[in-house]
Scaffold this active site. Sequence first.
Site, PDB file in Angstrom:
ATOM      1  N   HIS A  79       0.921  -1.194  -0.012  1.00 18.45           N
ATOM      2  CA  HIS A  79      -0.051  -0.131   0.226  1.00 18.45           C
ATOM      3  C   HIS A  79       0.928   1.459  -0.130  1.00 18.45           C
ATOM      4  O   HIS A  79       2.071   0.914  -0.343  1.00 18.45           O
ATOM      5  CB  HIS A  79      -1.018  -0.057   1.137  1.00 18.45           C
ATOM      6  CG  HIS A  79      -0.270  -0.121   2.588  1.00 18.45           C
ATOM      7  ND1 HIS A  79       0.266   0.912   3.293  1.00 18.45           N
ATOM      8  CD2 HIS A  79      -0.073  -1.277   3.130  1.00 18.45           C
ATOM      9  CE1 HIS A  79       0.822   0.388   4.384  1.00 18.45           C
ATOM     10  NE2 HIS A  79       0.931  -0.960   4.333  1.00 18.45           N
ATOM     11  N   GLY A  80       0.428   2.308  -0.045  1.00 16.37           N
ATOM     12  CA  GLY A  80       1.025   3.671  -0.047  1.00 16.37           C
ATOM     13  C   GLY A  80       2.413   3.724   0.813  1.00 16.37           C
ATOM     14  O   GLY A  80       3.425   4.211   0.470  1.00 16.37           O
TER      15      GLY A  80
END
Length: 160
Positions: A13-14
Amino acid sequence: MNKMIRIDERLIHGQVAYLWTKHLNLDRILVANDSVANNEIQKTSLVMAAGDRVKASIVEVKDAIDILNDERINNLKVLVLVNNPQDALYICQNVTDIPKVNVGNYGRVNGKISEKKTITDNLYVNEEDSGIFKKIIDLKIPLEYQLVPDNTPANLKNKF
């Protein structure tokens, strides 16, 4: 070689794709997860989430162990991502030179949080999880909680 293992239910994810990749100056993200490795849609999504900064591979746990024990990987900086402590323990038991296990987000997805022990604001465990984390600690591999690189790592040794 950096073979840090991160337990994070979200896998790529980010925070991983950008913050951890940059902080660790990674060459590769290796997702070790049997279910995801056999789901083409999830694999494609995770590779896309990694972006173009780093090469991402998604493999079954047994294949991750083979890759991590291959001497050809010694020149690479690798972040191994798993989404549960069982897979982290299995890798730690079967791969040499694991410098640490980093826990990000774990315990919200499976089961009710109210039935779990709160370790940190993003780490919830049941008795089975606690036992597995104790086994990782018993292997003399540092176990720490750290959401993002800018946070100070918290030693989890005495939390289980």
